[in-house]
Design a protein around this motif. Structure first.
Motif, PDB file in Angstrom:
ATOM      1  N   PRO A 138      64.896  99.432  23.054  1.00 60.84           N
ATOM      2  CA  PRO A 138      63.706  99.345  23.560  1.00 60.84           C
ATOM      3  C   PRO A 138      62.736 100.384  22.870  1.00 60.84           C
ATOM      4  O   PRO A 138      61.438  99.886  22.581  1.00 60.84           O
ATOM      5  CB  PRO A 138      63.711  99.924  24.986  1.00 60.84           C
ATOM      6  CG  PRO A 138      65.181  99.728  25.159  1.00 60.84           C
ATOM      7  CD  PRO A 138      65.630  99.552  23.959  1.00 60.84           C
ATOM      8  N   ALA A 139      63.180 101.290  22.149  1.00 59.77           N
ATOM      9  CA  ALA A 139      62.320 102.403  21.310  1.00 59.77           C
ATOM     10  C   ALA A 139      61.877 101.763  20.091  1.00 59.77           C
ATOM     11  O   ALA A 139      60.733 101.655  19.607  1.00 59.77           O
ATOM     12  CB  ALA A 139      62.894 103.552  21.303  1.00 59.77           C
ATOM     13  N   GLN A 140      62.726 101.009  19.515  1.00 61.91           N
ATOM     14  CA  GLN A 140      62.352 100.144  18.160  1.00 61.91           C
ATOM     15  C   GLN A 140      61.408  99.252  18.324  1.00 61.91           C
ATOM     16  O   GLN A 140      60.544  98.958  17.779  1.00 61.91           O
ATOM     17  CB  GLN A 140      63.442  99.746  17.584  1.00 61.91           C
ATOM     18  CG  GLN A 140      64.606 100.889  16.895  1.00 61.91           C
ATOM     19  CD  GLN A 140      65.789 100.237  16.416  1.00 61.91           C
ATOM     20  OE1 GLN A 140      66.201  99.075  16.614  1.00 61.91           O
ATOM     21  NE2 GLN A 140      66.636 100.912  15.930  1.00 61.91           N
ATOM     22  N   ALA A 141      61.707  98.285  19.684  1.00 66.50           N
ATOM     23  CA  ALA A 141      60.718  97.348  19.807  1.00 66.50           C
ATOM     24  C   ALA A 141      59.457  97.966  20.262  1.00 66.50           C
ATOM     25  O   ALA A 141      58.530  97.164  19.841  1.00 66.50           O
ATOM     26  CB  ALA A 141      61.297  96.552  21.115  1.00 66.50           C
ATOM     27  N   LYS A 142      59.276  99.039  20.864  1.00 67.81           N
ATOM     28  CA  LYS A 142      58.019  99.553  21.249  1.00 67.81           C
ATOM     29  C   LYS A 142      57.204  99.858  19.979  1.00 67.81           C
ATOM     30  O   LYS A 142      56.108  99.553  19.696  1.00 67.81           O
ATOM     31  CB  LYS A 142      58.037 100.906  22.100  1.00 67.81           C
ATOM     32  CG  LYS A 142      56.724 101.449  22.530  1.00 67.81           C
ATOM     33  CD  LYS A 142      57.062 102.666  23.368  1.00 67.81           C
ATOM     34  CE  LYS A 142      55.552 103.480  23.736  1.00 67.81           C
ATOM     35  NZ  LYS A 142      55.954 104.667  24.527  1.00 67.81           N
ATOM     36  N   ALA A 143      58.089 100.540  18.922  1.00 66.74           N
ATOM     37  CA  ALA A 143      57.234 101.067  17.679  1.00 66.74           C
ATOM     38  C   ALA A 143      56.955  99.815  16.954  1.00 66.74           C
ATOM     39  O   ALA A 143      55.641  99.609  16.409  1.00 66.74           O
ATOM     40  CB  ALA A 143      58.227 101.889  17.057  1.00 66.74           C
ATOM     41  N   VAL A 144      57.688  98.716  16.838  1.00 63.80           N
ATOM     42  CA  VAL A 144      57.438  97.459  16.406  1.00 63.80           C
ATOM     43  C   VAL A 144      55.915  96.786  16.749  1.00 63.80           C
ATOM     44  O   VAL A 144      55.108  96.541  16.080  1.00 63.80           O
ATOM     45  CB  VAL A 144      58.530  96.583  16.437  1.00 63.80           C
ATOM     46  CG1 VAL A 144      58.128  95.106  15.758  1.00 63.80           C
ATOM     47  CG2 VAL A 144      59.506  97.232  15.457  1.00 63.80           C
ATOM     48  N   GLU A 145      56.047  96.686  18.133  1.00 65.34           N
ATOM     49  CA  GLU A 145      54.872  96.132  18.855  1.00 65.34           C
ATOM     50  C   GLU A 145      53.396  97.069  18.483  1.00 65.34           C
ATOM     51  O   GLU A 145      52.420  96.507  18.485  1.00 65.34           O
ATOM     52  CB  GLU A 145      55.024  96.072  20.203  1.00 65.34           C
ATOM     53  CG  GLU A 145      54.020  95.020  20.911  1.00 65.34           C
ATOM     54  CD  GLU A 145      54.230  93.728  20.213  1.00 65.34           C
ATOM     55  OE1 GLU A 145      53.095  92.970  20.225  1.00 65.34           O
ATOM     56  OE2 GLU A 145      55.494  93.254  19.698  1.00 65.34           O
ATOM     57  N   GLN A 146      53.517  98.282  18.559  1.00 66.91           N
ATOM     58  CA  GLN A 146      52.640  99.132  18.132  1.00 66.91           C
ATOM     59  C   GLN A 146      52.018  98.797  16.820  1.00 66.91           C
ATOM     60  O   GLN A 146      50.773  98.745  16.546  1.00 66.91           O
ATOM     61  CB  GLN A 146      53.019 100.593  18.448  1.00 66.91           C
ATOM     62  CG  GLN A 146      53.318 101.319  19.701  1.00 66.91           C
ATOM     63  CD  GLN A 146      53.636 102.641  19.642  1.00 66.91           C
ATOM     64  OE1 GLN A 146      54.375 102.881  18.949  1.00 66.91           O
ATOM     65  NE2 GLN A 146      53.333 103.302  20.778  1.00 66.91           N
ATOM     66  N   LEU A 147      52.970  98.826  16.023  1.00 64.65           N
ATOM     67  CA  LEU A 147      52.562  98.413  14.568  1.00 64.65           C
ATOM     68  C   LEU A 147      51.857  97.122  14.159  1.00 64.65           C
ATOM     69  O   LEU A 147      50.984  96.793  13.420  1.00 64.65           O
ATOM     70  CB  LEU A 147      53.662  98.544  13.633  1.00 64.65           C
ATOM     71  CG  LEU A 147      54.391 100.008  13.256  1.00 64.65           C
ATOM     72  CD1 LEU A 147      55.718  99.999  12.738  1.00 64.65           C
ATOM     73  CD2 LEU A 147      53.188 100.804  12.709  1.00 64.65           C
ATOM     74  N   ARG A 148      52.639  96.019  14.941  1.00 70.46           N
ATOM     75  CA  ARG A 148      51.983  94.826  14.905  1.00 70.46           C
ATOM     76  C   ARG A 148      50.432  94.868  15.705  1.00 70.46           C
ATOM     77  O   ARG A 148      49.853  93.982  15.034  1.00 70.46           O
ATOM     78  CB  ARG A 148      53.118  93.816  15.715  1.00 70.46           C
ATOM     79  CG  ARG A 148      52.812  92.381  15.492  1.00 70.46           C
ATOM     80  CD  ARG A 148      53.674  91.375  16.269  1.00 70.46           C
ATOM     81  NE  ARG A 148      54.806  91.711  16.719  1.00 70.46           N
ATOM     82  CZ  ARG A 148      56.015  91.815  15.688  1.00 70.46           C
ATOM     83  NH1 ARG A 148      55.713  91.173  14.546  1.00 70.46           N
ATOM     84  NH2 ARG A 148      57.203  92.104  15.775  1.00 70.46           N
ATOM     85  N   THR A 149      50.204  95.238  16.571  1.00 73.02           N
ATOM     86  CA  THR A 149      48.938  95.508  17.237  1.00 73.02           C
ATOM     87  C   THR A 149      47.893  96.061  16.333  1.00 73.02           C
ATOM     88  O   THR A 149      46.860  95.570  16.083  1.00 73.02           O
ATOM     89  CB  THR A 149      48.923  96.159  18.687  1.00 73.02           C
ATOM     90  OG1 THR A 149      49.883  95.791  19.429  1.00 73.02           O
ATOM     91  CG2 THR A 149      47.756  96.343  19.169  1.00 73.02           C
ATOM     92  N   TRP A 150      48.395  97.250  15.809  1.00 70.49           N
ATOM     93  CA  TRP A 150      47.592  97.899  14.631  1.00 70.49           C
ATOM     94  C   TRP A 150      47.189  96.904  13.493  1.00 70.49           C
ATOM     95  O   TRP A 150      46.171  96.967  13.345  1.00 70.49           O
ATOM     96  CB  TRP A 150      48.141  99.203  14.364  1.00 70.49           C
ATOM     97  CG  TRP A 150      47.319 100.052  13.212  1.00 70.49           C
ATOM     98  CD1 TRP A 150      46.058 100.165  13.214  1.00 70.49           C
ATOM     99  CD2 TRP A 150      47.843 100.490  12.062  1.00 70.49           C
ATOM    100  NE1 TRP A 150      45.817 101.178  12.227  1.00 70.49           N
ATOM    101  CE2 TRP A 150      46.956 101.028  11.418  1.00 70.49           C
ATOM    102  CE3 TRP A 150      49.106 100.489  11.392  1.00 70.49           C
ATOM    103  CZ2 TRP A 150      46.961 101.648  10.109  1.00 70.49           C
ATOM    104  CZ3 TRP A 150      49.325 101.038  10.212  1.00 70.49           C
ATOM    105  CH2 TRP A 150      48.506 101.548   9.547  1.00 70.49           C
ATOM    106  N   LEU A 151      48.133  96.132  13.062  1.00 69.25           N
ATOM    107  CA  LEU A 151      47.943  95.279  12.015  1.00 69.25           C
ATOM    108  C   LEU A 151      47.079  94.142  12.406  1.00 69.25           C
ATOM    109  O   LEU A 151      46.030  93.960  11.683  1.00 69.25           O
ATOM    110  CB  LEU A 151      49.286  94.699  11.615  1.00 69.25           C
ATOM    111  CG  LEU A 151      49.257  93.597  10.487  1.00 69.25           C
ATOM    112  CD1 LEU A 151      48.439  94.273   9.102  1.00 69.25           C
ATOM    113  CD2 LEU A 151      50.542  93.082  10.143  1.00 69.25           C
ATOM    114  N   SER A 152      46.831  93.704  13.540  1.00 70.21           N
ATOM    115  CA  SER A 152      46.083  92.571  14.265  1.00 70.21           C
ATOM    116  C   SER A 152      44.606  93.287  14.208  1.00 70.21           C
ATOM    117  O   SER A 152      43.815  92.367  14.421  1.00 70.21           O
ATOM    118  CB  SER A 152      46.562  92.190  15.387  1.00 70.21           C
ATOM    119  OG  SER A 152      46.473  93.245  16.602  1.00 70.21           O
ATOM    120  N   HIS A 153      44.678  94.428  14.236  1.00 69.82           N
ATOM    121  CA  HIS A 153      43.178  95.339  14.550  1.00 69.82           C
ATOM    122  C   HIS A 153      42.690  95.620  13.068  1.00 69.82           C
ATOM    123  O   HIS A 153      41.804  96.135  12.809  1.00 69.82           O
ATOM    124  CB  HIS A 153      43.409  96.428  15.119  1.00 69.82           C
ATOM    125  CG  HIS A 153      43.572  96.190  16.630  1.00 69.82           C
ATOM    126  ND1 HIS A 153      44.064  97.392  17.520  1.00 69.82           N
ATOM    127  CD2 HIS A 153      43.647  94.990  17.267  1.00 69.82           C
ATOM    128  CE1 HIS A 153      44.231  96.698  18.671  1.00 69.82           C
ATOM    129  NE2 HIS A 153      44.155  95.395  18.658  1.00 69.82           N
TER     130      HIS A 153
END
Length: 937
Positions: free
Chosen positions: A735-750
């Motif tokens: 879960p912790a890794q998944a959260k960090a990955v999703e945060q990075l993915r969202t930032w990249l999309s921005h």
């Protein structure tokens, strides 16, 4: 009046004056301005760099500042939050109008310091507009205005250039560090400085004119010094450092001489106009690679990390032009590789008393309110790492006319010289016989505009840093039969044992109001040989040697004056070919860009020495006659240099970008890091896409492309996609890794931007994702490359190229070599020039099975296994995500721990007694022009 109407009116007036053959008076110089309202510039924090003692005390006690001290800072800062809405009509909100002249209603002051010159200052920025009826008067005015705006700073730099900063401004550690590193790079005797003045005088009619210009400039500068001292309106720093008494006015400000200007030019050249010299560190990487992999494979590993001519590198000249220079030859001869572990740096300080290293404070009596300014220079007047910190920071975007809205070329370009208060550069307009220009120059050398615009053309530069410095190994020896050691100060020159020349300077200091460092003294010593300055000692095959640095521009910093003289003369800058001819007379290593109303052009300057074909310029070479530069005269450091045609050059390419990247195919970089991911990709991707789209570009379009790149994290845009591809090769279950990955993915999309949620909020959008990547980068590089490379090779490589250069520079990683000295220098603005971006990109693409041109010679992440690589990335990602902001962004003199925006923020480092506020981060030139000429002579 709308801008379009103003443009038509101004153009009509200019053409009418030109056709009629009327010669306009100097103070009406706007009639010779063919930019017609489409030229702008900006130079934070402000033009005024002079503060009297009263000004300094008011700033310290009440926070007030003299007029025009910081009035260009807010417009500069605000572009970062508002650039997406920029239009041609709103460019003036973020840049100064850089039209020639001052409208009558905008005049703030007019003085006539001599009968043949007027200095007019405008209300908005306080920039000096110098109008001379004679050339001598123009130059007198340039010197007078320089003293008005930058006298204290100029005095600081003439002392830096002589290794005497501590004696002048106090013995703070930063002052001592700076003068030591500078003295090691460019030490000069007074005769050396005078010889450069004499050389100007011997350079024909142009040299005679330059010397006459310097003489008039000095008259103006020294005239102001005397007047300001007598009138008690000189810079207050002279009182605070004990040079002038606050009560009696006793003491003096020494007048400037021509050799002082050469000393200042030497500082500028050492900071911004050189390249090469890292051959010993390159040899250590090669040595460690061969120890790890064997000679043949180790050499391939070294070459793959060098990326001398990487096929994926971003090029300024992208039309297939080839300019071969600086590559390693096959079967190089004379390579002087040190014995493992034998290299030690040259010690420059001779300090028998030990007094130079104390940091004990001393109380100094300060009359009245002077206590408010006590200790303001305890941390030095200049950063101690100012010279050792790498300077590859300027950028340029230039579009040819066939791709623009009105058919005329557009340029958005400028140098990045760091952020200081006042700036190292000063704005000025110079109008007189043979001179018609507006722009910036380093104070103390501003008898000509060095970067700016003329009547119908503009020019700018980025640091090129090609290899004009070589390292030679000279065998050490002794006379009289004593044992030869690495500390011996004689060397073999063609079989004869000769003493090194000791270049010495004594420096001593006492406590002052502004600097409470305890009294101290030391002697700086640098040793000079036939092959240049001694930089380090080592053994080769057990025999002691000295490694020397030979720079082609050493003893020749003043030679570039003729090229700058031409830049300011409209008669010699009317065409792109004339621009290239002028730029070819500048020996500093710069990429020069030029536009007029019909042409866009580029030229790479610098004295590139001609080496024997068997010599490898990327490694140290034996100090023997057969390996010397062609035509080299050690007495004067003259040599044969490559011709102008052999330098990268171009006229009329569809567009140009430069952010200190590789210039052209075959033109080998002096150091490591010109590979598949480079900071210039941020510019090239944006401007190239606009040009290829077929739309006609405006000045606002090109400016927006620049600023969008300026607020983007290079690692996020160009390397994070590969990192996520590796991670996405299997589902993330933690879960912790998944959260960090999703945060990075969202930032990249921005868009991987480092921008505030709203301008002025001091809080980043996607703040957690930015924090995670900042923490993750040094950890992932270590995990990706450390195991495969081994400690020795990894350490050697971090000594050649630091792994990270984030905006905050607070994440240096677990291992940092000597080349990472500027990793921990905060608040510099410039970021992402130096790092392992390309290595990570190429290695990950190889692991993913994607095609890689010019790949690394060995796989590293997980030993080339995708699953193992993924595990390494996720493990370090989890570690990074768990790091609190207080650890990722440690406290410093400006910020508390954990303050992310503040950690990134740009601080105008005070060079005097007045300070300015921090501003939001953006990766952008310090001085910047936006220009599009609608007319031409």
């Amino acid at each position: 009046m709308p801008r379009t109407v103003r443009t038509l009116v101004a153009l009509t007036a200019a053409v009418t004056m030109f056709v009629a053959g009327v010669s306009a008076p100097a103070e009406a110089a706007a009639t010779n301005d063919y930019c017609v309202g489409q030229c702008n510039d900006i130079l934070p924090p402000g033009e005024n760099g002079n503060a009297t003692l009263a000004d300094i005390l008011a700033n310290r006690l009440f926070g007030t500042r003299p007029a025009h001290t910081d009035d260009q800072l807010k417009p500069y800062e605000q572009l970062a939050g508002n650039y997406q809405q920029l239009t041609n009509d709103t460019i003036d909100d973020y840049f100064n109008d850089s039209s020639f002249g001052v409208a009558s209603g905008d005049v703030a002051s007019t003085i006539q310091p001599r009968s043949d010159v007027k200095i007019v200052r405008d209300k908005k920025t306080g920039v000096p507009h110098v109008y001379g009826s004679t050339r001598s008067g123009t130059e007198f005015g340039a010197g007078y205005a320089a003293a008005q705006d930058r006298l204290w700073m100029m005095d600081v730099f003439r002392h830096v250039g002589r290794g005497q900063l501590s004696g002048f401004a106090g013995g703070a550690e930063a002052n001592r560090s700076l003068e030591q590193t500078f003295w090691a790079a460019a030490p000069y005797t007074e005769q050396d400085l005078q010889s450069q003045v004499d050389r100007i005088a011997q350079s024909g009619a142009e040299g005679a004119q330059a010397l006459s210009d310097i003489s008039a400039y000095l008259e103006g500068l020294n005239s102001y010094i005397k007047q300001s001292h007598d009138g008690r309106y000189f810079p207050g720093e002279y009182v605070l450092t004990g040079h002038v008494d606050a009560i009696t006015n006793a003491g003096d400000i020494a007048p400037f001489t021509a050799t002082d200007l050469i000393a200042i030019a030497g500082v500028v050249g050492a900071l911004f106009g050189t390249g090469g010299g890292g051959e010993v560190q390159s040899a250590l990487v090669k040595q460690a690679a061969e120890a790890r992999y064997g000679t043949q494979l180790g050499d391939q590993v070294w070459q793959s990390f060098r990326e001398q001519n990487d096929p994926e590198a971003d090029l300024t000249l992208h039309d297939g032009q080839t300019f071969p220079y600086g590559a390693s030859p096959a079967n190089a001869q004379g390579v002087a590789t040190p014995d493992p572990g034998s290299v030690t740096p040259q010690q420059e300080i001779y300090d028998p008393t030990g007094s130079a290293v104390t940091n004990a404070k001393a109380e100094v009596a300060a009359p009245g309110n002077l206590n408010a300014a006590k200790g303001i220079f305890d941390n030095g007047v200049l950063p101690g790492a100012m010279l050792s910190d790498k300077h590859g920071m300027s950028n340029a975007l230039v579009v040819s006319g066939q791709h623009t809205d009105d058919g005329h070329p557009i340029a958005v370009f400028g140098p990045q010289t760091g952020y200081f208060a006042p700036q190292l550069l000063m704005l000025e307009e110079l109008q007189g016989p043979g001179i018609s220009s507006r722009g910036v120059a380093f104070a103390g050398t501003n008898f000509y505009v060095q970067l700016g615009r003329g009547q119908d053309y503009a020019w700018s530069a980025t640091s090129a840093s090609q290899d004009i410095t070589d390292t030679f190994a000279v065998p050490l020896c002794t006379t009289g039969g004593s044992v030869v050691t690495k500390d011996s100060n004689s060397y073999l020159d063609n079989g004869q044992c000769v003493p090194m020349e000791a270049l010495e300077v004594d420096d001593s200091w006492s406590p002052t109001i502004a600097d409470s460092t305890a009294k101290g003294s030391y002697k700086l010593i640098v040793y000079r040989t036939r092959y240049g300055l001694v930089q380090s000692r080592a053994t080769i095959g057990g025999k002691p040697v000295a490694y020397t640095s030979q720079r082609s521009t050493y003893r020749h910093e003043a030679d570039s004056i003729i090229g700058f003289q031409k830049f300011n003369d409209p008669a010699q800058m009317a065409t792109a070919q004339q621009f290239q001819q002028a730029a070819s007379q500048i020996n500093y290593t710069f990429n020069w860009f030029y536009v007029n109303s019909t042409e866009a052009a580029y030229y790479n300057s610098g004295w590139n020495p001609v080496r024997p074909s068997t010599v490898d310029p990327n490694l140290p070479v034996l100090g023997e006659r057969r390996y010397e530069w062609a035509g080299w005269d050690p007495a004067t450091n003259d040599a044969q240099h490559t011709t102008a045609a052999e330098h990268p050059n171009s006229i009329g390419q569809d567009y140009y970008v430069s952010w200190n990247n590789k210039q052209a195919q075959g033109y080998t970089a002096a150091g490591f890091g010109d590979g598949s991911v480079h900071r210039s990709d941020l510019l090239d991707d944006r401007l190239g896409a606009l040009v290829r789209s077929g739309q006609k570009l405006s000045r606002a379009d090109v400016t927006k492309a620049m600023e969008d790149a300026a607020v983007t994290d290079l690692r996020g845009e160009d390397v994070l996609p590969e990192l996520l591809k590796v991670i996405d090769s299997q589902p993330v279950t933690d879960p912790a890794q998944a959260k960090a990955v999703e945060q990075l993915r969202t930032w990249l999309s921005h868009g991987a931007k480092r921008v505030e949620t709203t301008p002025g909020s001091h809080t980043y959008a996607d703040a957690d994702a930015i924090r995670v990547l900042d923490a993750w980068w040094p950890l992932l590089v270590q995990a990706e490359f450390g195991p495969g490379m081994g400690k020795d090779l990894f350490t050697a490589m971090t000594g050649a190229l630091q792994i990270n250069e984030s905006p905050s520079n607070g994440q240096t990683g677990p291992t940092s070599g000597s080349a990472g000295a500027n990793e921990s220098v905060p608040h510099r603005g410039s970021a992402f020039q130096f790092g392992w971006w390309s290595y990570v990109d190429k290695d990950l693409r190889a692991v993913l099975g994607e095609p890689v041109a010019g790949g690394l010679a060995q796989p590293y992440c997980g030993g080339g296994d995708l699953a193992s690589c993924r595990t390494a990335l996720l493990t370090t990602l989890a570690q990074a995500a768990a790091q609190p902001a207080s650890e990722v962004y440690p406290a410093d003199d400006n910020c508390s721990a954990g303050q992310q925006w503040c950690a990134d923020s740009i601080v105008q480092r005070p060079l005097g007694g007045v300070t300015d506020p921090a501003s939001t981060w953006q990766n952008r030139p310090t001085f910047q022009q936006v220009v599009q000429f609608a007319g031409h002579r």
